[in-house]
Design an enzyme around this catalytic site. Structure first.
Site, PDB file in Angstrom:
ATOM      1  N   HIS A   1       0.836  -1.201   0.000  1.00 40.77           N
ATOM      2  CA  HIS A   1       0.000   0.000   0.000  1.00 40.77           C
ATOM      3  C   HIS A   1       0.877   1.260   0.000  1.00 40.77           C
ATOM      4  CE1 HIS A   1      -3.547   2.409   0.785  1.00 40.77           C
ATOM      5  NE2 HIS A   1      -3.048   2.855   1.930  1.00 40.77           N
TER       6      HIS A   1
ATOM      7  N   GLN B   1       3.930   1.521  -1.183  1.00 39.94           N
ATOM      8  CA  GLN B   1       4.539   1.628  -2.507  1.00 39.94           C
ATOM      9  C   GLN B   1       3.539   2.199  -3.521  1.00 39.94           C
ATOM     10  OE1 GLN B   1       7.885   0.966  -3.287  1.00 39.94           O
ATOM     11  NE2 GLN B   1       7.869   1.039  -1.067  1.00 39.94           N
ATOM     12  N   ASP B   2       2.302   1.746  -3.413  1.00 38.22           N
ATOM     13  CA  ASP B   2       1.252   2.250  -4.299  1.00 38.22           C
ATOM     14  C   ASP B   2       1.054   3.749  -4.104  1.00 38.22           C
ATOM     15  OD1 ASP B   2      -0.961   1.995  -6.170  1.00 38.22           O
ATOM     16  OD2 ASP B   2      -2.278   2.173  -4.419  1.00 38.22           O
ATOM     17  N   HIS B   3       0.990   4.174  -2.854  1.00 39.08           N
ATOM     18  CA  HIS B   3       0.847   5.606  -2.562  1.00 39.08           C
ATOM     19  C   HIS B   3       2.013   6.404  -3.137  1.00 39.08           C
ATOM     20  CE1 HIS B   3      -2.550   6.860  -0.129  1.00 39.08           C
ATOM     21  NE2 HIS B   3      -2.513   5.696   0.501  1.00 39.08           N
TER      22      HIS B   3
END
Length: 103
Positions: free
Chosen positions: A78, A80-82
């Protein structure tokens, strides 16, 4: 690195990337309103937040590169996604601010 340590890094990345995301969205709104200096400062501030997120991420990468086992869970994914979506938003924000300035 155990999962709890990786989760803490993930939370830190989410916090810095989230702060940068908010600053970038505020920069777009400022540029839309003709507040270009404020928009530019928000982009500078966002870049600092992104730098902090990246530094935090690099800690984990360095440990794994050194051969340490790293347990990655959903919180880290999460984070890394942000960070990645915030980096994309940064590029788009710079283009949008430039377009508003040319008006």
């Amino acid at each position: 690195m155990n999962r709890e340590e990786a989760n803490m890094i993930g939370f830190e990345i989410v916090a810095y990337a989230g702060e940068a995301r908010s600053q970038l969205l505020d920069a777009i709104n400022c540029a839309k309103e003709g507040k270009y200096e404020e928009a530019d400062q928000l982009i500078v501030d966002a870049n600092e937040s992104i730098k902090e997120a990246h530094n935090t991420q690099t800690q984990m990468l360095a440990q794994e590169a050194a051969g340490e086992s790293v347990e990655v869970g959903f919180i880290m994914v999460h984070g890394q996604d942000h960070l990645m979506t915030t980096l994309l938003l940064k590029d788009l924000t710079q283009h949008l601010v430039t377009l508003y300035k040319k008006g």
